[in-house]
Design a protein around this motif. Structure first.
Motif, PDB file in Angstrom:
ATOM      1  N   HIS A   1      37.255  39.248  13.794  1.00  0.00           N
ATOM      2  CA  HIS A   1      37.862  38.525  12.685  1.00  0.00           C
ATOM      3  C   HIS A   1      38.476  39.515  11.718  1.00  0.00           C
ATOM      4  O   HIS A   1      37.807  40.455  11.303  1.00  0.00           O
ATOM      5  CB  HIS A   1      36.820  37.708  11.920  1.00  0.00           C
ATOM      6  N   ILE A   2      39.740  39.284  11.368  1.00  0.00           N
ATOM      7  CA  ILE A   2      40.340  40.116  10.327  1.00  0.00           C
ATOM      8  C   ILE A   2      39.888  39.564   8.986  1.00  0.00           C
ATOM      9  O   ILE A   2      39.960  38.373   8.732  1.00  0.00           O
ATOM     10  CB  ILE A   2      41.879  40.094  10.435  1.00  0.00           C
ATOM     11  N   MET A   3      39.392  40.465   8.137  1.00  0.00           N
ATOM     12  CA  MET A   3      38.768  40.009   6.899  1.00  0.00           C
ATOM     13  C   MET A   3      39.763  39.568   5.849  1.00  0.00           C
ATOM     14  O   MET A   3      40.919  39.960   5.879  1.00  0.00           O
ATOM     15  CB  MET A   3      37.911  41.127   6.318  1.00  0.00           C
ATOM     16  N   GLU A   4      39.252  38.782   4.916  1.00  0.00           N
ATOM     17  CA  GLU A   4      40.046  38.345   3.766  1.00  0.00           C
ATOM     18  C   GLU A   4      40.658  39.554   3.067  1.00  0.00           C
ATOM     19  O   GLU A   4      39.973  40.539   2.823  1.00  0.00           O
ATOM     20  CB  GLU A   4      39.124  37.599   2.796  1.00  0.00           C
TER      21      GLU A   4
ATOM     22  N   VAL B   1      37.074  25.749  13.438  1.00  0.00           N
ATOM     23  CA  VAL B   1      35.897  26.604  13.559  1.00  0.00           C
ATOM     24  C   VAL B   1      36.088  27.894  12.771  1.00  0.00           C
ATOM     25  O   VAL B   1      35.189  28.345  12.056  1.00  0.00           O
ATOM     26  CB  VAL B   1      35.601  26.912  15.040  1.00  0.00           C
ATOM     27  N   LEU B   2      37.282  28.481  12.869  1.00  0.00           N
ATOM     28  CA  LEU B   2      37.556  29.721  12.139  1.00  0.00           C
ATOM     29  C   LEU B   2      37.483  29.497  10.632  1.00  0.00           C
ATOM     30  O   LEU B   2      36.945  30.330   9.893  1.00  0.00           O
ATOM     31  CB  LEU B   2      38.938  30.261  12.506  1.00  0.00           C
ATOM     32  N   LEU B   3      38.019  28.358  10.184  1.00  0.00           N
ATOM     33  CA  LEU B   3      37.947  28.037   8.756  1.00  0.00           C
ATOM     34  C   LEU B   3      36.488  27.887   8.322  1.00  0.00           C
ATOM     35  O   LEU B   3      36.075  28.405   7.283  1.00  0.00           O
ATOM     36  CB  LEU B   3      38.715  26.741   8.488  1.00  0.00           C
ATOM     37  N   PHE B   4      35.696  27.230   9.162  1.00  0.00           N
ATOM     38  CA  PHE B   4      34.275  27.065   8.858  1.00  0.00           C
ATOM     39  C   PHE B   4      33.575  28.418   8.817  1.00  0.00           C
ATOM     40  O   PHE B   4      32.707  28.647   7.987  1.00  0.00           O
ATOM     41  CB  PHE B   4      33.606  26.172   9.907  1.00  0.00           C
ATOM     42  N   GLN B   5      33.956  29.294   9.757  1.00  0.00           N
ATOM     43  CA  GLN B   5      33.311  30.613   9.767  1.00  0.00           C
ATOM     44  C   GLN B   5      33.644  31.366   8.485  1.00  0.00           C
ATOM     45  O   GLN B   5      32.809  32.079   7.943  1.00  0.00           O
ATOM     46  CB  GLN B   5      33.739  31.402  11.002  1.00  0.00           C
ATOM     47  N   ALA B   6      34.874  31.195   7.989  1.00  0.00           N
ATOM     48  CA  ALA B   6      35.237  31.856   6.735  1.00  0.00           C
ATOM     49  C   ALA B   6      34.466  31.241   5.572  1.00  0.00           C
ATOM     50  O   ALA B   6      34.007  31.950   4.682  1.00  0.00           O
ATOM     51  CB  ALA B   6      36.738  31.746   6.498  1.00  0.00           C
ATOM     52  N   LEU B   7      34.306  29.911   5.592  1.00  0.00           N
ATOM     53  CA  LEU B   7      33.735  29.231   4.425  1.00  0.00           C
ATOM     54  C   LEU B   7      32.217  29.131   4.465  1.00  0.00           C
ATOM     55  O   LEU B   7      31.584  28.940   3.442  1.00  0.00           O
ATOM     56  CB  LEU B   7      34.327  27.826   4.299  1.00  0.00           C
ATOM     57  N   LEU B   8      31.623  29.232   5.655  1.00  0.00           N
ATOM     58  CA  LEU B   8      30.174  29.049   5.745  1.00  0.00           C
ATOM     59  C   LEU B   8      29.421  30.351   5.969  1.00  0.00           C
ATOM     60  O   LEU B   8      28.275  30.480   5.567  1.00  0.00           O
ATOM     61  CB  LEU B   8      29.832  28.077   6.874  1.00  0.00           C
ATOM     62  N   ILE B   9      30.024  31.299   6.684  1.00  0.00           N
ATOM     63  CA  ILE B   9      29.284  32.535   6.937  1.00  0.00           C
ATOM     64  C   ILE B   9      30.080  33.766   6.531  1.00  0.00           C
ATOM     65  O   ILE B   9      29.700  34.880   6.858  1.00  0.00           O
ATOM     66  CB  ILE B   9      28.861  32.646   8.422  1.00  0.00           C
TER      67      ILE B   9
ATOM     68  N   HIS C   1      32.834  35.065   7.531  1.00  0.00           N
ATOM     69  CA  HIS C   1      33.496  35.876   8.564  1.00  0.00           C
ATOM     70  C   HIS C   1      34.954  35.463   8.607  1.00  0.00           C
ATOM     71  O   HIS C   1      35.265  34.294   8.793  1.00  0.00           O
ATOM     72  CB  HIS C   1      32.879  35.621   9.936  1.00  0.00           C
ATOM     73  N   GLY C   2      35.853  36.423   8.462  1.00  0.00           N
ATOM     74  CA  GLY C   2      37.267  36.093   8.422  1.00  0.00           C
ATOM     75  C   GLY C   2      37.667  35.741   7.002  1.00  0.00           C
ATOM     76  O   GLY C   2      36.979  36.109   6.061  1.00  0.00           O
TER      77      GLY C   2
ATOM     78  N   GLY D   1      45.770  32.610   9.488  1.00  0.00           N
ATOM     79  CA  GLY D   1      46.879  32.516  10.432  1.00  0.00           C
ATOM     80  C   GLY D   1      46.749  33.543  11.540  1.00  0.00           C
ATOM     81  O   GLY D   1      46.858  33.225  12.729  1.00  0.00           O
ATOM     82  N   ALA D   2      46.493  34.800  11.156  1.00  0.00           N
ATOM     83  CA  ALA D   2      46.375  35.872  12.145  1.00  0.00           C
ATOM     84  C   ALA D   2      45.173  35.646  13.052  1.00  0.00           C
ATOM     85  O   ALA D   2      45.268  35.771  14.284  1.00  0.00           O
ATOM     86  CB  ALA D   2      46.256  37.218  11.434  1.00  0.00           C
ATOM     87  N   ASN D   3      44.033  35.290  12.451  1.00  0.00           N
ATOM     88  CA  ASN D   3      42.831  35.068  13.264  1.00  0.00           C
ATOM     89  C   ASN D   3      43.005  33.878  14.192  1.00  0.00           C
ATOM     90  O   ASN D   3      42.575  33.920  15.353  1.00  0.00           O
ATOM     91  CB  ASN D   3      41.623  34.841  12.351  1.00  0.00           C
ATOM     92  N   ALA D   4      43.638  32.812  13.682  1.00  0.00           N
ATOM     93  CA  ALA D   4      43.827  31.624  14.517  1.00  0.00           C
ATOM     94  C   ALA D   4      44.748  31.953  15.673  1.00  0.00           C
ATOM     95  O   ALA D   4      44.539  31.488  16.800  1.00  0.00           O
ATOM     96  CB  ALA D   4      44.402  30.475  13.693  1.00  0.00           C
TER      97      ALA D   4
END
Lengths: 251, 246
Positions: B27-30, B117-125, B127-128, B134-137
């Motif tokens: 995952h590319i970080m924020e 799922v990627l959005l959830f990973q950013a918002l819940l744990i 990651h990303g 956009g890049a991660n997706a």
């Protein structure tokens, strides 16, 4: 990590504050970090955001620290990639250079500066994102997306998955405990076998749960749309003030 | 003296790589990508989201009850990525689930579900991130599923079942890894060697975790598909998955 973040998202002092407010502050900080793009802005944003999360939202420092710490570990990896460059011949203006077989690993002052720069930018925006996710439950963020006119199907899918997530996660935990108790993870081979069983059983559980939910909803007259009452939020004037101050100091 | 310090630092870096179990290391970080590149990858990914979402809407219009299954499918992918896998190097890593998801639900649906799922990973744990979504997706929810699906469709029936599944899952992971390295290289070209050198560099850094991960995820996906065939043939048939013997 998932349960910890989710728990504090529900149990912090800013829980009732309108998600638009928290979202606006976090997104504005991220955008400022990206657009202004100066190292100082990143470090300042990091400090501000951690302070707001810990002191204003009353999320324990060790929780906020653990989240940002986990992020910095991964960040460190990527930043090394920016700082160090690889070449066939010894570089001319390198600060550090070591031969590695036929290749030269080197770091110049400029590349170190870029690396630090990216590090500060990423840490600043990550801290802003952490502020948002540690103070706002996902269900509020989904509600926020609904108010921003995201497509209804998308909102519904997200709300459903958020609910399903914890159901499946609990099931997963129970299965892992049962497998561990029977030495399911005692060796490498056993671990692979148990993981595979876990994955396939989980798929079946997910499928059956969704069927059960469908039956339950149909029995209650499900017409293809799930409607829930929106929550009521408060507006925190002090937080706007703090947000404005942060923005001004970053600029 | 300087060199000794550097060796210590390199050793520490290697230790971090092995010990910190970089769960979702791709995952590319924020905030990591410069704004222009973040926008660029959103622009590349949005067409896939639009087409995938239209397809989802059509599916739901035809069969309204499927939406519950789709919700659980996204949750399943998320939970699967929380599974700990024994990796060949001895550290543990986590599967991405994109290969399995593409086989089960198809690549267009997966591009939307995977992005959720990627959005959830950013918002819940954490990651990303949002600006790097956009890049991660693109790397994880578009390229990975499409590679898996093309292999699954192209080779089904022509090679042993286990080999097709293994290749689909493992190459989905590898393509995600290659695309992410490329994304990083494009955004941060090497001052000496340009984009190509940067690509090799980022590729080498992540190879340590990603290549073993691809192999273990390939093996795991084969085992899951085998178990599904024996335990859930009825469910698989209800999903109309092609290439699965009932």
């Amino acid at each position: 990590m998932l349960r910890i973040i989710d728990q504090y998202a529900f149990a912090n002092r800013l829980r009732a504050v309108d998600p638009i407010q928290k979202g606006a502050i976090a997104v504005a900080t991220i955008l400022l970090c990206l657009v202004l793009d100066r190292p100082l802005v990143g470090w300042l944003a990091l400090a501000w955001m951690v302070m707001v999360t810990v002191w204003y939202a009353r999320v324990p420092l060790r929780v906020a620290g653990a989240v940002i710490g986990a992020e910095s570990v991964f960040l460190a990896l990527s930043v090394i990639g920016i700082a160090v460059s690889v070449g066939n011949e010894p570089p001319a203006a390198a600060l550090l250079a070591i031969p590695f077989g036929p290749l030269w690993l080197s770091a110049t002052g400029a590349s170190l500066q870029t690396a630090l720069h990216v590090l500060s930018r990423a840490l600043g925006s990550a801290a802003a994102l952490n502020f948002l996710i540690l103070t706002t439950p996902l269900i509020d963020l989904i509600e926020l997306l609904r108010r921003l006119r995201a497509p209804a199907l998308l909102i519904e899918l997200m709300a459903l998955s958020y609910r399903a997530l914890f159901v499946l996660l609990d099931t997963l935990d129970q299965m892992v405990t049962a497998q561990t108790a029977r030495l399911g993870y005692a060796s490498w081979r056993a671990t692979l076998r148990s993981s595979a069983l876990l994955g396939s059983r989980l798929f079946i559980v997910a499928y059956q749960r969704s069927q059960a939910l469908e039956v339950a909803l149909t029995a209650r007259g499900f017409a293809g749309e799930l409607r829930v009452l929106p929550l009521s939020y408060t507006v925190d004037r002090q937080l706007w003030l703090i947000g404005g101050l942060i923005g001004a100091s970053l600029v | 003296m300087k060199r000794r310090w550097l060796i210590v630092a390199l050793g520490a870096a290697v230790l971090i790589m092995f010990e910190a179990r970089p769960a979702y290391a791709m995952h590319i970080m924020e905030g990591f990508l410069p704004p222009l590149w973040a926008l660029f990858w959103f622009a590349v990914t949005i067409p896939f989201w639009v087409i995938g979402f239209r397809q989802l809407q059509r599916i739901v219009r035809d069969k309204p009850e499927v939406r519950l299954l789709l919700g659980f499918a996204a949750a399943f992918t998320f939970v699967l990525s929380a599974l700990k896998l024994p990796s060949v190097t001895g550290s543990s890593s986590h599967p991405t689930g994109t290969g399995l998801g593409a086989i089960l639900f198809g690549p267009w649906v997966m591009s939307v579900l995977g992005s959720i799922v990627l959005l959830f990973q950013a918002l819940l744990i954490a990651h990303g991130g949002l600006t790097t979504l956009g890049a991660n997706a693109f790397s994880m929810a578009v390229v990975g599923p499409f590679v898996a699906w093309l292999i699954w469709r192209g080779l089904a029936g022509r090679a042993p079942f286990w080999l097709v599944v293994f290749l689909a899952a493992a190459l989905a992971d590898l393509s995600t890894y290659v695309v992410t390295s490329l994304q990083l290289a494009l955004a941060f070209p090497d001052p000496a060697g340009g984009i190509l050198a940067a690509f090799a560099k980022f590729g080498a850094i992540f190879a340590v975790t990603q290549i073993p991960l691809a192999i273990s995820e390939g093996i795991l996906t084969v085992l899951i598909m085998n178990a599904l065939q024996t335990n859930a043939a009825a469910e698989l048939q209800a999903l109309e998955i092609k290439g699965v013997r009932a």
